[in-house]
Write a protein that holds these residues in place. Structure first.
Motif, PDB file in Angstrom:
ATOM      1  N   UNK A 110       1.234  -1.443   0.026  1.00 42.41           N
ATOM      2  CA  UNK A 110      -0.184   0.015   0.133  1.00 42.41           C
ATOM      3  C   UNK A 110       1.168   0.895   0.310  1.00 42.41           C
ATOM      4  N   UNK A 111       0.739   2.004  -0.317  1.00 46.18           N
ATOM      5  CA  UNK A 111       1.726   3.597  -0.321  1.00 46.18           C
ATOM      6  C   UNK A 111       2.429   3.337  -1.863  1.00 46.18           C
ATOM      7  N   UNK A 112       2.638   2.016  -2.228  1.00 47.78           N
ATOM      8  CA  UNK A 112       4.196   2.343  -3.364  1.00 47.78           C
ATOM      9  C   UNK A 112       3.646   2.671  -4.257  1.00 47.78           C
ATOM     10  N   UNK A 113       4.786   3.785  -5.495  1.00 46.58           N
ATOM     11  CA  UNK A 113       4.462   4.800  -6.575  1.00 46.58           C
ATOM     12  C   UNK A 113       3.242   3.328  -7.824  1.00 46.58           C
ATOM     13  N   UNK A 114       3.501   1.819  -7.174  1.00 52.61           N
ATOM     14  CA  UNK A 114       3.540   1.246  -8.174  1.00 52.61           C
ATOM     15  C   UNK A 114       2.256   0.669  -7.671  1.00 52.61           C
ATOM     16  N   UNK A 115       1.552   0.867  -6.705  1.00 49.11           N
ATOM     17  CA  UNK A 115       0.361   0.015  -6.835  1.00 49.11           C
ATOM     18  C   UNK A 115      -0.278   0.940  -7.735  1.00 49.11           C
ATOM     19  N   UNK A 116      -1.784   0.334  -7.726  1.00 50.65           N
ATOM     20  CA  UNK A 116      -2.829   0.198  -8.745  1.00 50.65           C
ATOM     21  C   UNK A 116      -3.803   0.678  -7.870  1.00 50.65           C
ATOM     22  N   UNK A 117      -3.886   0.340  -6.419  1.00 47.43           N
ATOM     23  CA  UNK A 117      -4.999   0.783  -5.757  1.00 47.43           C
ATOM     24  C   UNK A 117      -4.437   1.687  -4.637  1.00 47.43           C
ATOM     25  N   UNK A 118      -5.797   2.220  -4.309  1.00 46.33           N
ATOM     26  CA  UNK A 118      -6.122   3.183  -3.267  1.00 46.33           C
ATOM     27  C   UNK A 118      -6.037   2.487  -1.504  1.00 46.33           C
ATOM     28  N   UNK A 119      -5.489   2.976  -0.675  1.00 54.18           N
ATOM     29  CA  UNK A 119      -5.465   2.208   0.068  1.00 54.18           C
ATOM     30  C   UNK A 119      -6.118   3.114   1.752  1.00 54.18           C
ATOM     31  N   UNK A 120      -6.227   2.135   2.532  1.00 56.70           N
ATOM     32  CA  UNK A 120      -7.691   3.606   3.651  1.00 56.70           C
ATOM     33  C   UNK A 120      -7.242   2.717   4.498  1.00 56.70           C
ATOM     34  N   UNK A 121      -6.943   3.637   5.749  1.00 54.43           N
ATOM     35  CA  UNK A 121      -7.612   3.318   7.025  1.00 54.43           C
ATOM     36  C   UNK A 121      -5.935   3.182   8.379  1.00 54.43           C
ATOM     37  N   UNK A 122      -5.683   2.573   9.206  1.00 56.71           N
ATOM     38  CA  UNK A 122      -4.738   2.765   9.682  1.00 56.71           C
ATOM     39  C   UNK A 122      -3.953   1.397  10.561  1.00 56.71           C
ATOM     40  N   UNK A 123      -3.495   0.440  10.255  1.00 62.08           N
ATOM     41  CA  UNK A 123      -2.764   0.343   9.184  1.00 62.08           C
ATOM     42  C   UNK A 123      -3.358   0.641   7.717  1.00 62.08           C
TER      43      UNK A 123
END
Lengths: 348, 230
Positions: free
Chosen positions: B92-105
């Motif tokens: 999650x959060x990597x430039x090449x990740x193609x989905x948006x992550x939410x929450x903590x973590x």
């Protein structure tokens, strides 16, 4: 009728003895249970976990020895297919399982390795513009002997199971296939295992090496070291660090590590040292004849080598490449890679 | 009907009773002492094995991370080891990740599964020619610099903690004063980390120093991803 109340003198000796035996047995059983469980973890499970890595590394080494044959080869299939590899998809090849280790009842070994080699392209600048590199993925599997049970020191707190977090053991099902499928999350499936097992995975990236020389000094003939009696020496430095300074005897210098690569390789047996050599020395059957200096590195007198023909420098020279603009300059072909270098990592 | 009570005149003399009580007390004392000693011995063995397993666990965690590190640094005070590890998996959060992550973590959205969603999949490395020869990087940011995972090992009270990108895990916890000692050694063409871990057993017969020394577990792990030059 006469009733007789009988008084007995017998006590509770048997009861006391049984209670004592019970207490001691409970303590003894606890000791045995704890010892067995912990022995099972510290020997069998730790052993299995380590052996799975050895198996994976063994598979990686087998593949790497194949990949070393591919230096300068355009089509890897011409080398890999005759050696028993199977082309799986695109430019990927697989082999295995290689089985070894302790012999099991079904005739196979307790360890196995399954290997995949993927050919990938890299842009490495000029020269060369593009050369293939290879990714070797190896899966090592170790059969788990001993009792199929978890340890008793696993739990650190309400959430953490430290041993299970580290050593993932497949008692009944392959946890990796269930969670990651093929490794990329494709088609995760519940897959039962024949025996309890541990699997570990490694990834090795084999990249081509282009340097012609592998030592600071390579001599194809006799070697007579510099500075006999004059204080000459051989060391090394990294030109990125600025002008050369002598730091080979100053271990506190940040450039000290760069100064100890003054390696000397001699292809003959004639080696006559002069001053100090801050690096390793190899000869081909030689006897070291040192005049004044010392060698601050390893010595190996059984290293034959040949120097490959050296191509002209690739960059244009003033005499050969003068032209008026616009012009097309075609420099000579870049050098071929000399060998493959591994870069191995443990994935899981 | 006549009930008659037969008086049994058999009995023990005071002397016999005293001797019997003396022997019984002695036996009871021996049994209690043996039980306590056995229990203490059991506790000591139990504690020794449990702590030894924690020693092994610490070494194995550390060796795995060191072997796959680009770089390792260790400090003596406070005792800490920091490993810099390539990012093999798209997170999650990597430039090449193609989905948006939410929450903590951060968590990927539900239904984020391959091949449509690449979070959790392995990435191809980037191979390039650098000043030090051919370098292999797994994740690069927009500026071309490597993105890495940082793993810290530290001591907090009686526990050994492992922190991976801020996520804390207790990997060993003991009241037996587990003492790790780390030293990363930088040599000319590679680097390794030497580790030794000791603990103090409950039963001490030869002095605390000697007993602690006898429990030492040593390990040395070389960095496999550290490559200098071509």
């Amino acid at each position: 009728m006469k009733m007789q109340l009988e008084r007995t003198n017998t006590g509770s000796t048997i009861l006391c003895a049984l209670c004592t035996i019970l207490i001691i047995s409970v303590i003894g059983a606890n000791v045995l249970l704890n010892c067995t469980t912990r022995y099972n973890v510290s020997s069998k499970q730790v052993k299995g976990w380590k052996e799975a890595l050895y198996a994976a590394e063994g598979g990686g080494d087998i593949a790497f020895s194949e990949v070393r044959k591919l230096v300068g080869v355009i089509d890897p299939s011409t080398v890999l297919l005759p050696d028993g590899w199977t082309k799986t998809s695109g430019s990927s090849y697989s082999n295995g399982p290689y089985t070894f280790g302790q012999k099991l009842a079904d005739g196979t070994g307790s360890l196995s390795a399954q290997v995949t080699v993927d050919q990938l392209a890299a842009t490495l600048g000029t020269p060369p513009s593009s050369w293939p590199y290879f990714r070797i993925r190896s899966k090592g599997t170790a059969t788990l002997f001993g009792l199929p049970r978890v340890g008793m020191d696993d739990r650190m707190d309400n959430l953490t199971k430290a041993d299970s977090l580290l050593r993932k053991i497949d008692f009944k099902y392959d946890h990796f296939k269930a969670k990651y499928g093929d490794g990329d999350g494709n088609s995760p499936t519940i897959s039962p295992v024949s025996f309890p097992q541990v699997t570990r995975r490694t990834e090795t990236i084999a990249v081509p090496q282009f340097l012609t020389f592998t030592a600071a000094l390579e001599a194809t003939g006799s070697f007579y070291g510099p500075g006999t009696g004059k204080g000459g020496l051989i060391d090394s430095y990294d030109s990125k660090n600025g002008p050369y300074t002598f730091v080979a005897t100053n271990s506190s210098s940040p450039y000290y590590g760069d100064s100890r690569n003054g390696n000397v390789s001699v292809a003959t047996s004639v080696f006559q040292g002069g001053g100090n050599i801050y690096g390793n020395v190899t000869t081909n059957g030689g006897t070291l004849n040192l005049k004044n200096g010392q060698i601050y590195g390893t010595i190996d007198n059984n290293v034959p080598f040949t120097v490959a023909p050296v191509a002209n420098p690739w960059s244009p020279t003033a005499s050969g490449w003068t032209s008026t603009s616009p012009a097309t300059i075609t420099p000579p072909a870049p050098p071929c890679p000399k060998q493959m270098l591994p870069n191995m990592s443990i994935l899981r | 009907m006549k009930l008659s009570q037969i008086n049994n005149t058999k009995g023990f003399t005071l002397g016999e009773t005293m001797v019997a009580m003396g022997i019984a007390s002695f036996m009871l004392l021996a049994i209690i002492t043996a039980s306590i000693a056995l229990q203490k011995s059991f506790n000591a063995v139990d504690n020794y094995f449990a702590t030894q397993i924690q020693q092994i666990r610490i070494i194995e965690y550390l060796n795995r991370d060191v072997k796959r590190s680009y770089a390792v640094t260790s400090t003596a005070s406070p005792q800490k080891v920091t490993c810099t590890i390539p990012n093999y998996i798209i997170q999650c959060g990597d430039p090449d990740a193609n989905a948006t992550c939410t929450g903590t973590p951060p968590m990927p959205p539900s239904g984020c599964t391959p091949p449509g969603c690449n979070i959790g999949t392995r990435r191809n490395p980037t191979v390039k020619l650098s000043a030090n020869g051919v370098s292999v990087d797994y994740a690069l940011d927009a500026g071309g610099s490597p993105i890495t995972t940082t793993v810290d090992y530290s001591i907090s009270n009686q526990s050994i903690m492992r922190t991976e990108n801020g996520h804390l895990t207790t990997i060993a916890s003991s009241t037996d004063n587990l003492l790790p000692s780390w030293l990363d050694v930088d040599v000319s063409n590679t680097e390794y980390l030497s580790t030794s871990i000791t603990f103090l057993p409950i039963f001490i017969s030869g002095g605390a120093t000697a007993e602690r020394s006898g429990t030492t577990l040593f390990a040395t792990a070389y960095l496999r991803n550290l490559r200098r030059g071509n």
